[in-house]
Design a protein around this motif. Structure first.
Motif, mmCIF file in Angstrom:
data_model
loop_
_atom_site.group_PDB
_atom_site.id
_atom_site.type_symbol
_atom_site.label_atom_id
_atom_site.label_comp_id
_atom_site.label_asym_id
_atom_site.label_seq_id
_atom_site.Cartn_x
_atom_site.Cartn_y
_atom_site.Cartn_z
ATOM 1 N N GLU A 67 35.979 6.860 42.558
ATOM 2 C CA GLU A 67 36.260 5.565 43.791
ATOM 3 C C GLU A 67 36.875 4.637 42.987
ATOM 4 O O GLU A 67 37.266 3.325 43.850
ATOM 5 C CB GLU A 67 34.343 5.237 42.902
ATOM 6 N N LEU A 68 37.551 4.492 41.866
ATOM 7 C CA LEU A 68 38.394 3.222 40.834
ATOM 8 C C LEU A 68 39.772 3.143 41.734
ATOM 9 O O LEU A 68 40.058 2.238 42.229
ATOM 10 C CB LEU A 68 38.871 3.473 39.543
ATOM 11 N N LEU A 69 40.026 4.989 42.396
ATOM 12 C CA LEU A 69 41.897 4.960 42.055
ATOM 13 C C LEU A 69 42.078 4.093 42.984
ATOM 14 O O LEU A 69 43.376 3.263 43.554
ATOM 15 C CB LEU A 69 41.904 6.022 42.173
ATOM 16 N N PRO A 70 40.893 4.052 45.169
ATOM 17 C CA PRO A 70 41.707 3.128 45.564
ATOM 18 C C PRO A 70 41.687 2.212 46.106
ATOM 19 O O PRO A 70 42.819 1.319 46.536
ATOM 20 C CB PRO A 70 40.778 4.016 46.823
ATOM 21 N N LEU A 71 41.093 1.160 44.765
ATOM 22 C CA LEU A 71 40.586 -0.187 44.779
ATOM 23 C C LEU A 71 41.836 -0.372 44.016
ATOM 24 O O LEU A 71 42.762 -1.223 43.615
ATOM 25 C CB LEU A 71 39.783 -0.568 44.114
ATOM 26 N N MET A 72 42.408 0.314 42.857
ATOM 27 C CA MET A 72 43.752 -0.430 41.797
ATOM 28 C C MET A 72 44.772 0.160 42.709
ATOM 29 O O MET A 72 45.380 -0.514 41.926
ATOM 30 C CB MET A 72 43.530 1.037 41.176
ATOM 31 N N GLN A 73 44.765 0.889 43.498
ATOM 32 C CA GLN A 73 46.060 0.459 44.885
ATOM 33 C C GLN A 73 46.467 -0.243 45.234
ATOM 34 O O GLN A 73 47.120 -0.859 46.013
ATOM 35 C CB GLN A 73 45.838 1.854 45.282
ATOM 36 N N ALA A 74 45.171 -0.674 45.697
ATOM 37 C CA ALA A 74 44.729 -1.573 46.774
ATOM 38 C C ALA A 74 45.405 -3.646 46.078
ATOM 39 O O ALA A 74 45.733 -3.894 46.808
ATOM 40 C CB ALA A 74 43.614 -2.163 47.402
ATOM 41 N N GLN A 75 44.474 -3.126 44.403
ATOM 42 C CA GLN A 75 44.117 -4.457 44.021
ATOM 43 C C GLN A 75 45.105 -4.211 42.401
ATOM 44 O O GLN A 75 44.135 -4.196 41.641
ATOM 45 C CB GLN A 75 42.837 -5.202 44.184
ATOM 46 N N PRO A 76 46.026 -4.039 42.282
ATOM 47 C CA PRO A 76 46.676 -2.818 40.963
ATOM 48 C C PRO A 76 46.946 -4.396 39.513
ATOM 49 O O PRO A 76 46.865 -4.009 38.966
ATOM 50 C CB PRO A 76 48.026 -2.910 41.469
ATOM 51 N N ASP A 77 46.305 -5.722 40.014
ATOM 52 C CA ASP A 77 46.502 -6.781 39.105
ATOM 53 C C ASP A 77 44.848 -7.142 38.825
ATOM 54 O O ASP A 77 44.710 -8.203 38.084
ATOM 55 C CB ASP A 77 47.024 -8.206 39.572
ATOM 56 N N TRP A 78 43.943 -6.244 39.524
ATOM 57 C CA TRP A 78 42.540 -6.937 39.144
ATOM 58 C C TRP A 78 42.571 -6.427 37.627
ATOM 59 O O TRP A 78 42.703 -4.801 37.533
ATOM 60 C CB TRP A 78 41.989 -6.030 40.599
ATOM 61 N N ALA A 79 41.776 -7.080 37.369
ATOM 62 C CA ALA A 79 41.523 -6.961 35.287
ATOM 63 C C ALA A 79 40.813 -6.258 34.920
ATOM 64 O O ALA A 79 40.490 -5.304 34.496
ATOM 65 C CB ALA A 79 41.170 -8.657 34.476
ATOM 66 N N LEU A 80 39.436 -5.610 36.064
ATOM 67 C CA LEU A 80 38.259 -4.871 36.217
ATOM 68 C C LEU A 80 38.757 -3.669 36.032
ATOM 69 O O LEU A 80 38.731 -2.576 35.327
ATOM 70 C CB LEU A 80 37.472 -5.544 36.946
ATOM 71 N N ALA A 81 39.862 -3.882 37.561
ATOM 72 C CA ALA A 81 40.171 -1.925 37.388
ATOM 73 C C ALA A 81 40.457 -1.762 36.499
ATOM 74 O O ALA A 81 41.313 -0.367 35.849
ATOM 75 C CB ALA A 81 41.244 -2.157 38.512
ATOM 76 N N ARG A 82 41.643 -2.398 35.685
ATOM 77 C CA ARG A 82 42.456 -1.898 34.958
ATOM 78 C C ARG A 82 42.047 -1.522 33.326
ATOM 79 O O ARG A 82 41.988 -0.432 32.514
ATOM 80 C CB ARG A 82 43.119 -3.374 33.965
ATOM 81 N N SER A 83 41.292 -1.883 32.975
ATOM 82 C CA SER A 83 40.738 -2.365 31.612
ATOM 83 C C SER A 83 39.114 -0.481 32.385
ATOM 84 O O SER A 83 39.314 -0.316 31.424
ATOM 85 C CB SER A 83 38.640 -3.571 31.692
ATOM 86 N N LEU A 84 38.580 -0.411 33.262
ATOM 87 C CA LEU A 84 37.700 0.284 33.635
ATOM 88 C C LEU A 84 39.049 1.460 33.882
ATOM 89 O O LEU A 84 38.155 2.867 33.054
ATOM 90 C CB LEU A 84 37.756 0.261 35.528
ATOM 91 N N ARG A 85 40.220 1.206 34.438
ATOM 92 C CA ARG A 85 40.903 2.543 33.937
ATOM 93 C C ARG A 85 41.390 2.686 32.889
ATOM 94 O O ARG A 85 41.548 4.010 32.322
ATOM 95 C CB ARG A 85 42.390 1.880 34.780
ATOM 96 N N LEU A 86 41.494 2.240 31.389
ATOM 97 C CA LEU A 86 41.927 2.368 30.527
ATOM 98 C C LEU A 86 40.286 3.325 29.504
ATOM 99 O O LEU A 86 40.599 3.822 28.840
ATOM 100 C CB LEU A 86 42.460 1.242 29.174
ATOM 101 N N ALA A 87 39.965 2.637 29.972
ATOM 102 C CA ALA A 87 38.292 3.527 29.446
ATOM 103 C C ALA A 87 37.566 5.317 30.021
ATOM 104 O O ALA A 87 37.829 5.584 29.395
ATOM 105 C CB ALA A 87 36.754 2.277 30.150
ATOM 106 N N LEU A 88 38.419 4.880 31.059
ATOM 107 C CA LEU A 88 38.536 6.440 31.797
ATOM 108 C C LEU A 88 39.074 7.454 31.172
ATOM 109 O O LEU A 88 39.303 8.392 30.622
ATOM 110 C CB LEU A 88 38.878 6.311 32.738
ATOM 111 N N ARG A 89 40.581 7.341 31.031
ATOM 112 C CA ARG A 89 41.048 7.520 30.325
ATOM 113 C C ARG A 89 40.955 7.870 28.580
ATOM 114 O O ARG A 89 40.823 8.786 28.243
ATOM 115 C CB ARG A 89 42.217 7.059 30.050
ATOM 116 N N PHE A 90 40.103 7.042 27.897
ATOM 117 C CA PHE A 90 39.361 6.808 26.387
ATOM 118 C C PHE A 90 38.092 7.868 26.494
ATOM 119 O O PHE A 90 38.170 9.206 25.744
ATOM 120 C CB PHE A 90 38.924 5.560 26.105
#
Length: 631
Positions: free
Chosen positions: A135-158
């Protein structure tokens, strides 16, 4: 947008006022009256859509909202209503795809952002990492500079760091000891590399958002898992983030490195097993890594003075300040996902940080059967009860109190009463309550059986391989404790599953087939006490059921019995369990059904559909023929 005709406008204004006043049906009726006179009238569609949304008629609202948005693209109230409706219907992926297509200015509005953040953070906190990422991926593609999306993506990688480990990468050494040592080294290298890359990405993200709480917490977790010492300011900061007073960190000990505070008797060192491919019909099981060589755990019994255990936790804290946690110190400990432990706040294979917990002092000697997974029937039956074998090596500690979780089903306590009688009274401990005992006794698990491994970790035969010796001893002890059966054997049981996961969606059709043609009887194990569950499984010739906790009772089936398990293609530890049953004389076959992707975020827990012909094939493969009538 142009206004409707004067008469229609007056009716729609009345509809709007009625809806805002909570008279939703009146509003719907007024809008429908306009649409009857002017089919497809855009404003009437918009007002009707909002009235349905406010009335919580989300399924109807979605269709009308989509029609209205064709006339008024990206209109704020309509867009927010559609996002809400999809979320209310459980269509999170559809909601996030819709949100990703909205203009950035609209998506930046607090009402939209709060709903999106709420949804994604809830998925992350629930451990639904795969679903969260989808669910996060399309939002990251639409808003690559969104801070929450960045931190959530890193949390998912963890959380998904297990994906960096390949089943083929682990050394195939010749003995259990050699393999365990090699696996520790290789997993440590793989995970260290992953953490270094992730820490670099977190540092880069923090440069742009230095006060981001989620990024700072993630950085602290990564450093802790890497074995770094906490600085003077780290503990207070972690306490604020985690919302709890914290203690530690405490270094980890194990049966092989117990230190002076614990006395350990290793009853059986870890050994190698060979898990063969199971019988299966229907689809294909994903067997890569789930079969082949597997390593057990050191089976041991330990004692320590003034040691502390906690309900809902796998940790034992020694008087010296050392800690004990078998799932973390196992050779595969790097893959343990400590998501459900009530006491651990942070964990690594080297150290643990514990939440504050009220401590109750217990005099004398107590045996601990506390643990993070004790309340789950399959874990209780095939892990915790197997540990009671260690009591046979310590007759001098009886009678003792037995510490058990306070929130377990009644069948758990009935099983203990059957096995222990009145030799050892139970002391029920509420989850999150710590207990310090004058002399604490605990036993190690037969196998590595964590509640969960890290997301993305490969299938590995060494993750919860069944203990044949332990299962055989448990079966014998339970059957010896029950009165000799008087009923004739020969029954056929269809085990029904009441859980909300791993359901067979066409189970009613299978029931009709098995009852009418094959002489089966339905069984709901959750409605029976422990002794009756044992009797029913032990007295049956043939059992069919969805793979799950209730089917763990197959350990009590008599040699020569037939068990057919319905499952998805995700093999998990099922081949090891099936192999153990075969070793106990039970003939087994899997029927692999089609997983239903939208039914659960985790592949292992998804519902399935099973072809009736595949069930017929499995039964005939095992020598079972239809009776032509029900029983």
């Amino acid at each position: 947008m142009s206004a409707p005709g004067a008469s229609s406008a007056a009716v729609l204004e009345a509809a709007r006022q009625a809806s805002l006043a909570g008279h939703h049906q009146q509003a719907v009726d007024l809008c429908v009256s306009v649409l009857r006179q002017h089919p497809g009238e855009p404003h009437a569609l918009a007002f009707l859509a909002l009235a349905l949304w406010r009335a919580s008629a989300f399924a109807q609202a979605v269709d009308v909202l989509q029609q209205a948005l064709k006339h008024f693209p990206a209109q704020e109230e309509l867009s927010l209503a559609l996002l809400d409706a999809w979320l209310a219907l459980g269509q999170g992926e559809q909601a996030m795809q819709f949100a990703a297509g909205l203009p950035q200015a609209l998506l930046a509005r607090p009402a939209f952002r709060s709903r999106i953040e709420d949804r994604l953070v809830r998925l992350l906190n629930a451990g639904a990492f795969e679903q969260c990422e989808q669910e996060l991926l399309p939002l990251m593609q639409a808003q690559p500079d969104w801070a929450l999306a960045r931190s959530l993506r890193l949390a998912l990688r963890f959380h998904g760091s297990g994906g960096g480990v390949s089943a083929h990468a682990l050394t195939q050494a010749g003995t259990a000891a050699e393999r365990g040592a090699a696996w520790r080294r290789e997993l440590a290298d793989a995970m260290s590399s992953h953490r270094r890359h992730l820490l670099a990405s977190v540092a880069q993200a923090l440069a742009a958002a230095p006060a981001d709480k989620r990024l700072l917490e993630l950085q602290a977790r990564l450093r802790f898992e890497s074995g770094d010492r906490l600085g003077a300011a780290d503990l207070p900061q972690l306490q604020r983030w985690l919302g709890s007073a914290l203690h530690g960190p405490f270094p980890l000990r194990s049966a092989q490195d117990s230190g002076p505070a614990a006395t350990v008797d290793i009853l059986e060192p870890a050994r190698l097993l060979d898990i063969p491919a199971p019988r299966c019909v229907g689809g294909a099981l994903q067997l890569e890594g789930a079969i082949g060589p597997a390593i057990t755990s050191d089976r041991y019994v330990a004692q320590a003075r003034r040691a502390t255990a906690c309900a809902g936790s796998d940790v034992v804290l020694l008087e010296t300040g050392d800690a004990w946690c078998d799932s973390l110190t196992h050779p595969l400990g790097e893959l343990t996902g400590p998501y459900s432990d009530s006491w651990m706040a942070l964990a690594s294979v080297q150290q643990v940080l514990l939440r504050d917990a009220p401590v109750l002092h217990v005099e004398g000697t107590a045996w601990s059967l506390l643990g993070s997974t004790a309340r789950f029937y399959g874990h209780w039956l095939l892990d915790y009860l197997l540990r009671l074998r260690a009591l046979e090596h310590l007759p001098q500690v009886l009678p003792v109190q037995v510490l058990v979780e306070d929130d377990m089903p009644s069948s758990h306590y009935q099983a203990l009463a059957l096995l222990l009688g009145d030799r050892a009274p139970l002391r029920r401990v509420p989850r999150g309550q710590a207990v310090q005992v004058d002399r604490l006794v605990w036993a190690g698990p037969d196998v590595y059986f964590p509640h969960a491994t890290r997301v993305g970790a490969p299938n590995l035969a060494s993750v919860s391989p069944a203990s044949v010796d332990g299962m055989a001893r448990l079966r014998q002890r339970v059957l010896d404790a029950l009165p000799a059966p008087t009923e004739r054997r020969g029954g056929r049981l269809l085990v029904r599953r009441r859980s909300l996961t791993r359901r067979v969606q066409n189970e009613d059709a299978l029931r009709d087939l098995l009852v009418a043609e094959w002489g089966f009887e339905e069984l709901h194990p959750e409605t029976l006490d422990f002794a009756d569950q044992v009797r029913r499984f032990q007295g049956a010739d043939v059992i069919v059921g969805a793979q799950g906790s209730a089917m763990s009772n197959a350990v009590f089936c008599a040699p020569g019995s037939v068990v057919v398990s319905l499952c998805s293609s995700f093999a998990a530890n099922f081949p090891a369990w099936a192999h153990a049953l075969e070793q106990l004389g039970v003939r087994h076959c899997f029927v692999v059904g089609e997983a239903q992707p939208g039914s659960h975020a985790l592949p292992l827990q998804r519902d399935i559909r099973v072809e009736p012909d595949a069930v017929r094939e499995a039964l005939r493969l095992l020598g079972v023929e239809p009776t032509g009538h029900g029983r």
